[in-house]
Design a protein around this motif. Sequence first.
Motif, PDB file in Angstrom:
ATOM      1  N   GLU A   1       1.076  -1.376   0.010  1.00 37.14           N
ATOM      2  CA  GLU A   1      -0.405  -0.142   0.054  1.00 37.14           C
ATOM      3  C   GLU A   1       0.800   1.274   0.099  1.00 37.14           C
ATOM      4  OE1 GLU A   1      -3.244   0.246  -0.177  1.00 37.14           O
ATOM      5  OE2 GLU A   1      -3.515  -1.889  -0.629  1.00 37.14           O
TER       6      GLU A   1
ATOM      7  N   THR B   1       2.563   4.497  -0.320  1.00 37.79           N
ATOM      8  CA  THR B   1       1.773   5.622  -0.810  1.00 37.79           C
ATOM      9  C   THR B   1       3.009   6.610  -1.871  1.00 37.79           C
ATOM     10  OG1 THR B   1       2.632   6.519   1.185  1.00 37.79           O
ATOM     11  CG2 THR B   1       0.810   6.220   1.345  1.00 37.79           C
TER      12      THR B   1
ATOM     13  N   TYR C   1      13.327   7.268   4.511  1.00 40.30           N
ATOM     14  CA  TYR C   1      13.741   5.852   5.669  1.00 40.30           C
ATOM     15  C   TYR C   1      15.080   6.197   6.009  1.00 40.30           C
ATOM     16  CZ  TYR C   1      10.799   1.736   4.012  1.00 40.30           C
ATOM     17  OH  TYR C   1       9.717   0.788   3.817  1.00 40.30           O
ATOM     18  N   HIS C   2      15.279   6.611   7.634  1.00 46.39           N
ATOM     19  CA  HIS C   2      15.967   7.037   8.585  1.00 46.39           C
ATOM     20  C   HIS C   2      16.972   7.843   7.535  1.00 46.39           C
ATOM     21  CE1 HIS C   2      15.629   3.637  10.197  1.00 46.39           C
ATOM     22  NE2 HIS C   2      16.124   2.659   9.795  1.00 46.39           N
TER      23      HIS C   2
ATOM     24  N   GLY D   1       7.404   9.899   6.803  1.00 49.74           N
ATOM     25  CA  GLY D   1       6.038   9.864   8.125  1.00 49.74           C
ATOM     26  C   GLY D   1       6.295  11.516   8.897  1.00 49.74           C
ATOM     27  N   GLY D   2       6.665  12.062   8.572  1.00 48.85           N
ATOM     28  CA  GLY D   2       7.468  13.640   9.406  1.00 48.85           C
ATOM     29  C   GLY D   2       6.931  14.189   8.414  1.00 48.85           C
TER      30      GLY D   2
HETATM   31  C1  LIG Z   1      12.896   1.950   8.616  1.00 50.91           C
HETATM   32  C2  LIG Z   1      11.862   3.301   7.854  1.00 50.91           C
HETATM   33  C3  LIG Z   1      12.456   4.237   8.371  1.00 50.91           C
HETATM   34  C4  LIG Z   1      11.718   5.146   8.662  1.00 50.91           C
HETATM   35  N1  LIG Z   1      13.030   6.570   9.081  1.00 50.91           N
HETATM   36  C5  LIG Z   1      12.061   7.489   8.294  1.00 50.91           C
HETATM   37  C6  LIG Z   1      12.122   9.247   9.001  1.00 50.91           C
HETATM   38  O1  LIG Z   1      13.492   9.105   9.253  1.00 50.91           O
HETATM   39  N2  LIG Z   1      11.746  10.569   8.546  1.00 50.91           N
HETATM   40  C7  LIG Z   1      10.228  10.122   8.007  1.00 50.91           C
HETATM   41  O2  LIG Z   1       9.972  11.478   8.349  1.00 50.91           O
HETATM   42  N3  LIG Z   1       9.858   8.615   7.938  1.00 50.91           N
HETATM   43  C8  LIG Z   1      10.794   7.305   8.056  1.00 50.91           C
HETATM   44  N4  LIG Z   1       9.373   7.075   8.420  1.00 50.91           N
HETATM   45  C9  LIG Z   1       8.263   6.708   8.036  1.00 50.91           C
HETATM   46  C10 LIG Z   1       8.268   6.831   6.693  1.00 50.91           C
HETATM   47  O3  LIG Z   1       8.849   7.437   5.545  1.00 50.91           O
HETATM   48  C11 LIG Z   1       6.841   6.478   5.913  1.00 50.91           C
HETATM   49  O4  LIG Z   1       5.402   5.845   6.601  1.00 50.91           O
HETATM   50  C12 LIG Z   1       6.993   7.387   4.479  1.00 50.91           C
HETATM   51  O5  LIG Z   1       4.606   7.483   3.434  1.00 50.91           O
HETATM   52  C13 LIG Z   1       6.603   5.611   3.922  1.00 50.91           C
HETATM   53  O6  LIG Z   1       6.468   5.290   2.099  1.00 50.91           O
HETATM   54  P1  LIG Z   1       5.241   4.465   1.576  1.00 50.91           P
HETATM   55  O7  LIG Z   1       4.208   4.217   2.170  1.00 50.91           O
HETATM   56  O8  LIG Z   1       6.348   4.714   0.113  1.00 50.91           O
HETATM   57  O9  LIG Z   1       5.869   3.249   2.276  1.00 50.91           O
HETATM   58  C14 LIG Z   1      10.677   5.617   8.323  1.00 50.91           C
HETATM   59  C15 LIG Z   1       9.358   4.058   8.211  1.00 50.91           C
HETATM   60  C16 LIG Z   1      10.691   3.061   7.957  1.00 50.91           C
HETATM   61  C17 LIG Z   1       9.938   2.079   7.733  1.00 50.91           C
END
Ligand SMILES: Cc1cc2nc3c(=O)[nH]c(=O)nc-3n(C[C@H](O)[C@H](O)[C@H](O)COP(=O)(O)O)c2cc1C
Length: 177
Positions: free
Chosen positions: A13, A15, A78-79, A110-111
Amino acid sequence: MRIAIIIGATRRESTSAKLSAYIADIMRKEGHEATLFDLREKPLPLYNDDDEEIHPNTAELMDTVLHADAVVLSTPEYHGSLTGVLKNALDYLGKDQFNDKAVLPVSSAGGAVGVSSLTQMQTIVRNMHGVNSPEWISIGGAQRQFQADGTPESQDVRNRVERTVLYFLKFAAKQRA
Ligand SMILES: Cc1cc2nc3c(=O)[nH]c(=O)nc-3n(C[C@H](O)[C@H](O)[C@H](O)COP(=O)(O)O)c2cc1C
């Protein structure tokens, strides 16, 4: 123009994958050919300079980017960086595929904003002799909601993405000329 969109996400899923499909739709409506290369559907082996055989997915990626006029790199943050799968894919590519081509970085975080992954992708693009778009696209936090048809829920996100994609198409056309 032909535009290659590389998706560096692995979740079903994802995003960033949904955002990439939305970007491709806008490009197609503008009369361009947008090809999505989704690394979840077409995973690549870990890059190893000793490997003599090229995996079919790797060959397809190299060919897709080589024949593109412009490239979009799309990743979850990621990180504070791009994903390992996207970095691994980019390790197979370089100046041969990217030379002088316009590149748009896209991230989902995520942020609030995925600035770190965006700037890190720009560093990699520079080293592959691609040309970084001055504009980029980032969605974060609550902006990562999509309707069933793949359209972002937020009108603000839809406006921002459309404006940036139209800008990028003009930038890429100038770069190609
Ligand atoms: C291993 C991991 C590391 C992450 N590190 C960050 C981060 O450094 N900063 C942030 O804002 N979100 C972080 N996230 C959250 C993801 O960026 C966020 O859920 C993103 O929307 C996932 O994209 P996707 O929906 O395409 O999988 C992290 C998530 C995972 C699984």
